[in-house]
Design a protein around this motif. Structure first.
Motif, PDB file in Angstrom:
ATOM      1  N   ALA A 192      -5.607   6.276   3.139  1.00  0.00           N
ATOM      2  CA  ALA A 192      -4.771   6.872   2.485  1.00  0.00           C
ATOM      3  C   ALA A 192      -4.694   6.872   0.937  1.00  0.00           C
ATOM      4  O   ALA A 192      -4.506   7.581   0.141  1.00  0.00           O
ATOM      5  CB  ALA A 192      -3.377   6.984   3.250  1.00  0.00           C
ATOM      6  N   PHE A 193      -4.493   5.412   0.624  1.00  0.00           N
ATOM      7  CA  PHE A 193      -4.343   5.110  -0.490  1.00  0.00           C
ATOM      8  C   PHE A 193      -5.817   5.341  -1.394  1.00  0.00           C
ATOM      9  O   PHE A 193      -5.741   6.212  -2.497  1.00  0.00           O
ATOM     10  CB  PHE A 193      -4.433   3.555  -0.797  1.00  0.00           C
ATOM     11  N   THR A 194      -7.040   5.449  -0.721  1.00  0.00           N
ATOM     12  CA  THR A 194      -8.257   5.777  -1.346  1.00  0.00           C
ATOM     13  C   THR A 194      -7.951   7.236  -1.468  1.00  0.00           C
ATOM     14  O   THR A 194      -8.781   7.779  -2.598  1.00  0.00           O
ATOM     15  CB  THR A 194      -9.368   5.330  -0.430  1.00  0.00           C
ATOM     16  N   ALA A 195      -7.533   7.898  -0.744  1.00  0.00           N
ATOM     17  CA  ALA A 195      -7.507   9.491  -0.789  1.00  0.00           C
ATOM     18  C   ALA A 195      -6.617   9.898  -2.002  1.00  0.00           C
ATOM     19  O   ALA A 195      -6.970  10.663  -2.812  1.00  0.00           O
ATOM     20  CB  ALA A 195      -7.028  10.187   0.628  1.00  0.00           C
ATOM     21  N   ALA A 196      -5.337   8.948  -2.074  1.00  0.00           N
ATOM     22  CA  ALA A 196      -4.613   9.299  -3.267  1.00  0.00           C
ATOM     23  C   ALA A 196      -4.974   8.839  -4.609  1.00  0.00           C
ATOM     24  O   ALA A 196      -5.201   9.578  -5.525  1.00  0.00           O
ATOM     25  CB  ALA A 196      -3.393   8.646  -2.962  1.00  0.00           C
ATOM     26  N   TYR A 197      -5.904   7.684  -4.578  1.00  0.00           N
ATOM     27  CA  TYR A 197      -6.460   7.229  -5.748  1.00  0.00           C
ATOM     28  C   TYR A 197      -7.878   8.275  -6.372  1.00  0.00           C
ATOM     29  O   TYR A 197      -7.861   8.382  -7.530  1.00  0.00           O
ATOM     30  CB  TYR A 197      -7.197   5.830  -5.457  1.00  0.00           C
ATOM     31  N   LEU A 198      -8.365   8.758  -5.433  1.00  0.00           N
ATOM     32  CA  LEU A 198      -9.374   9.824  -5.837  1.00  0.00           C
ATOM     33  C   LEU A 198      -8.816  11.329  -6.142  1.00  0.00           C
ATOM     34  O   LEU A 198      -9.258  11.835  -7.134  1.00  0.00           O
ATOM     35  CB  LEU A 198     -10.517   9.794  -4.756  1.00  0.00           C
ATOM     36  N   PHE A 199      -7.929  11.488  -5.325  1.00  0.00           N
ATOM     37  CA  PHE A 199      -7.530  13.193  -5.184  1.00  0.00           C
ATOM     38  C   PHE A 199      -6.032  13.411  -5.502  1.00  0.00           C
ATOM     39  O   PHE A 199      -5.619  14.704  -5.648  1.00  0.00           O
ATOM     40  CB  PHE A 199      -7.983  14.061  -3.898  1.00  0.00           C
ATOM     41  N   ALA A 200      -5.249  12.583  -6.344  1.00  0.00           N
ATOM     42  CA  ALA A 200      -3.931  12.583  -6.101  1.00  0.00           C
ATOM     43  C   ALA A 200      -3.907  13.917  -7.603  1.00  0.00           C
ATOM     44  O   ALA A 200      -4.724  14.045  -8.285  1.00  0.00           O
ATOM     45  CB  ALA A 200      -3.412  11.605  -6.773  1.00  0.00           C
ATOM     46  N   PRO A 201      -2.853  14.857  -7.341  1.00  0.00           N
ATOM     47  CA  PRO A 201      -2.871  15.864  -8.270  1.00  0.00           C
ATOM     48  C   PRO A 201      -2.957  15.718  -9.722  1.00  0.00           C
ATOM     49  O   PRO A 201      -3.755  16.304 -10.584  1.00  0.00           O
ATOM     50  CB  PRO A 201      -1.467  16.643  -7.864  1.00  0.00           C
ATOM     51  N   ILE A 247       0.750  -1.174  -0.044  1.00  0.00           N
ATOM     52  CA  ILE A 247      -0.047   0.090  -0.071  1.00  0.00           C
ATOM     53  C   ILE A 247       0.803   1.434  -0.050  1.00  0.00           C
ATOM     54  O   ILE A 247       0.549   2.186  -0.669  1.00  0.00           O
ATOM     55  CB  ILE A 247      -1.085   0.019   1.038  1.00  0.00           C
ATOM     56  N   PRO A 248       1.886   1.293   0.762  1.00  0.00           N
ATOM     57  CA  PRO A 248       2.548   2.705   0.732  1.00  0.00           C
ATOM     58  C   PRO A 248       3.199   3.010  -0.663  1.00  0.00           C
ATOM     59  O   PRO A 248       3.355   4.207  -1.188  1.00  0.00           O
ATOM     60  CB  PRO A 248       3.717   2.454   2.025  1.00  0.00           C
ATOM     61  N   GLY A 249       3.958   2.070  -1.221  1.00  0.00           N
ATOM     62  CA  GLY A 249       4.538   2.255  -2.405  1.00  0.00           C
ATOM     63  C   GLY A 249       3.414   2.542  -3.511  1.00  0.00           C
ATOM     64  O   GLY A 249       3.626   3.389  -4.260  1.00  0.00           O
ATOM     65  N   ALA A 250       2.410   1.967  -3.441  1.00  0.00           N
ATOM     66  CA  ALA A 250       1.117   2.181  -4.522  1.00  0.00           C
ATOM     67  C   ALA A 250       0.654   3.556  -4.225  1.00  0.00           C
ATOM     68  O   ALA A 250       0.344   4.240  -5.417  1.00  0.00           O
ATOM     69  CB  ALA A 250       0.351   1.043  -4.361  1.00  0.00           C
ATOM     70  N   THR A 251       0.694   3.994  -3.207  1.00  0.00           N
ATOM     71  CA  THR A 251      -0.054   5.475  -2.613  1.00  0.00           C
ATOM     72  C   THR A 251       1.021   6.465  -3.393  1.00  0.00           C
ATOM     73  O   THR A 251       0.549   7.357  -3.920  1.00  0.00           O
ATOM     74  CB  THR A 251      -0.057   5.643  -1.232  1.00  0.00           C
ATOM     75  N   GLN A 267      -3.098  11.976 -10.967  1.00  0.00           N
ATOM     76  CA  GLN A 267      -3.451  10.565 -11.254  1.00  0.00           C
ATOM     77  C   GLN A 267      -4.703  10.266 -10.625  1.00  0.00           C
ATOM     78  O   GLN A 267      -5.691   9.250 -10.761  1.00  0.00           O
ATOM     79  CB  GLN A 267      -2.380   9.424 -10.661  1.00  0.00           C
ATOM     80  N   GLY A 268      -5.088  11.284  -9.667  1.00  0.00           N
ATOM     81  CA  GLY A 268      -6.627  10.951  -8.899  1.00  0.00           C
ATOM     82  C   GLY A 268      -7.816  10.745  -9.896  1.00  0.00           C
ATOM     83  O   GLY A 268      -7.684  11.565 -10.933  1.00  0.00           O
ATOM     84  N   VAL A 269      -8.459   9.993  -9.760  1.00  0.00           N
ATOM     85  CA  VAL A 269      -9.861   9.698 -10.640  1.00  0.00           C
ATOM     86  C   VAL A 269     -10.782  10.930 -10.658  1.00  0.00           C
ATOM     87  O   VAL A 269     -11.024  11.341 -11.769  1.00  0.00           O
ATOM     88  CB  VAL A 269     -10.567   8.607  -9.986  1.00  0.00           C
ATOM     89  N   ILE A 270     -10.802  11.643  -9.558  1.00  0.00           N
ATOM     90  CA  ILE A 270     -11.971  12.688  -9.590  1.00  0.00           C
ATOM     91  C   ILE A 270     -11.084  14.025  -9.978  1.00  0.00           C
ATOM     92  O   ILE A 270     -11.646  14.909 -10.644  1.00  0.00           O
ATOM     93  CB  ILE A 270     -12.312  13.123  -7.895  1.00  0.00           C
ATOM     94  N   THR A 271      -9.886  14.015  -9.788  1.00  0.00           N
ATOM     95  CA  THR A 271      -8.885  14.952  -9.925  1.00  0.00           C
ATOM     96  C   THR A 271      -9.055  15.120 -11.566  1.00  0.00           C
ATOM     97  O   THR A 271      -8.995  16.292 -12.215  1.00  0.00           O
ATOM     98  CB  THR A 271      -7.645  15.062  -9.584  1.00  0.00           C
ATOM     99  N   ARG A 272      -8.920  14.169 -12.154  1.00  0.00           N
ATOM    100  CA  ARG A 272      -8.757  13.760 -13.601  1.00  0.00           C
ATOM    101  C   ARG A 272     -10.031  14.463 -14.303  1.00  0.00           C
ATOM    102  O   ARG A 272     -10.318  14.839 -15.411  1.00  0.00           O
ATOM    103  CB  ARG A 272      -8.664  12.569 -14.140  1.00  0.00           C
ATOM    104  N   ARG A 273     -11.268  13.819 -13.627  1.00  0.00           N
ATOM    105  CA  ARG A 273     -12.559  14.065 -14.362  1.00  0.00           C
ATOM    106  C   ARG A 273     -12.969  15.721 -14.002  1.00  0.00           C
ATOM    107  O   ARG A 273     -13.461  16.257 -14.884  1.00  0.00           O
ATOM    108  CB  ARG A 273     -13.542  13.459 -13.470  1.00  0.00           C
TER     109      ARG A 273
END
Length: 294
Positions: A260-269, A208-212, A271-277
């Motif tokens: 923490a991974f979920t937050a990065a997955y959604l809101f990473a500057p 998880i840390p590396g993936a995040t 790569q985040g899913v929501i950020t990209r949308r």
């Protein structure tokens, strides 16, 4: 309860101080190694080795040997068996990994169930963070120091192996030797994390840390900083939350890492899913306004 009491109260107990030190140590070494595991694509291998070391740890206990000895032996045994099954049959690597690690893990559970012990060996499986002794803490710190030193000293070689093993071979490095070294360090790291979260959750701390961090940056050097930083923050947060809510500490640490991974997955500057949308919607709106202006 005021904020000061929230942070100070757990530290009044020696077992909590040892738990905190063990958790932070395991979080750092697991996170650093996880950067290479994620980059190489060894998530399944990390799962296999972390589970396969269980019978080695139990046998080491029976023989009066350090846990690390049994873990390394069975870590390499698992890798060798996976290679044999893959290379001498029609079974693919992912299936071979599943067969080997589940079999060895089950063998370890059998050994735990039949081994007479003054201590509860089930703690190896599920973790016993609040029961870490001073001697176990020293062992964790020493193994973590050895692993981190090896990773830092050979970080350029390991990174080149991860990105381009062919080029590594061309300049005189041995990809096979580097892979073997990483697997050995993986076995040592698994022993470190065993004291914190047990065999079942070791793989989470190794992945998880590396993936995040991978979602938060495109540069590997930054991954090596972000991953342990996030991992330590999650470890401390999880331990404090488990203390105040009276929950399993190892499980809570991993739950916080998952959040923490979920937050990065959604809101990473980037790569985040929501950020990209949101970015895509802004570009469409800008394009529409530009078209209307024309």
């Amino acid at each position: 309860m005021n904020p000061t009491e929230f942070f100070i109260d757990p530290l009044r107990y020696e077992f909590m101080v040892r738990a905190l030190a063990t958790t932070v140590t395991a979080a750092v070494v697991c996170a650093v190694l996880s950067c290479w595991l994620v980059l190489i694509g060894w998530s399944l291998m990390g799962d296999a080795v972390s589970h396969a070391v269980l019978p080695g740890v139990v046998l080491a206990y029976i023989l009066g040997l350090p846990f690390a000895v049994g873990a390394i032996v069975f870590g390499f045994l698992a890798v060798a068996l996976i290679g044999v099954v893959r290379d001498t049959s029609r079974i693919k690597e992912d299936a071979a990994i599943g067969i080997v690690f589940t079999t060895l893990f089950a063998f370890g559970l059998v050994l735990v169930s039949v081994t007479p012990s003054q201590t509860d060996l089930n703690h190896i499986v599920f973790g016993n963070l609040l029961g870490v002794s001073r001697a176990e803490l020293i062992q964790v710190v020493l193994l973590a120091a050895i692993t981190l030193a090896a990773l830092i000293l050979k970080r350029r070689d390991f990174t080149l192996y991860a990105f381009d093993p062919t080029h590594a071979h061309a300049i005189g490095l041995s990809p096979r030797l580097l892979g073997t070294a990483l697997l050995g360090l993986l076995a040592l790291t698994a022993v470190v994390a065993l004291q914190a979260v047990g065999v079942v959750l070791v793989v989470a701390m190794l992945i998880i840390p590396g993936a995040t961090a991978y979602l938060l940056t495109d540069r590997f050097g930054r991954m090596l900083i972000i991953a342990p930083t996030v991992s330590v923050a999650c470890a401390v947060t999880g331990l404090y939350v488990s203390y105040h809510l009276d929950t399993a500490p190892g499980g809570m640490v991993v739950v916080v890492q998952g959040l923490a991974f979920t937050a990065a997955y959604l809101f990473a500057p980037r790569q985040g899913v929501i950020t990209r949308r949101i970015s895509a919607a802004r570009r469409q709106r800008s394009a529409a306004l530009a078209g209307a202006g024309d």
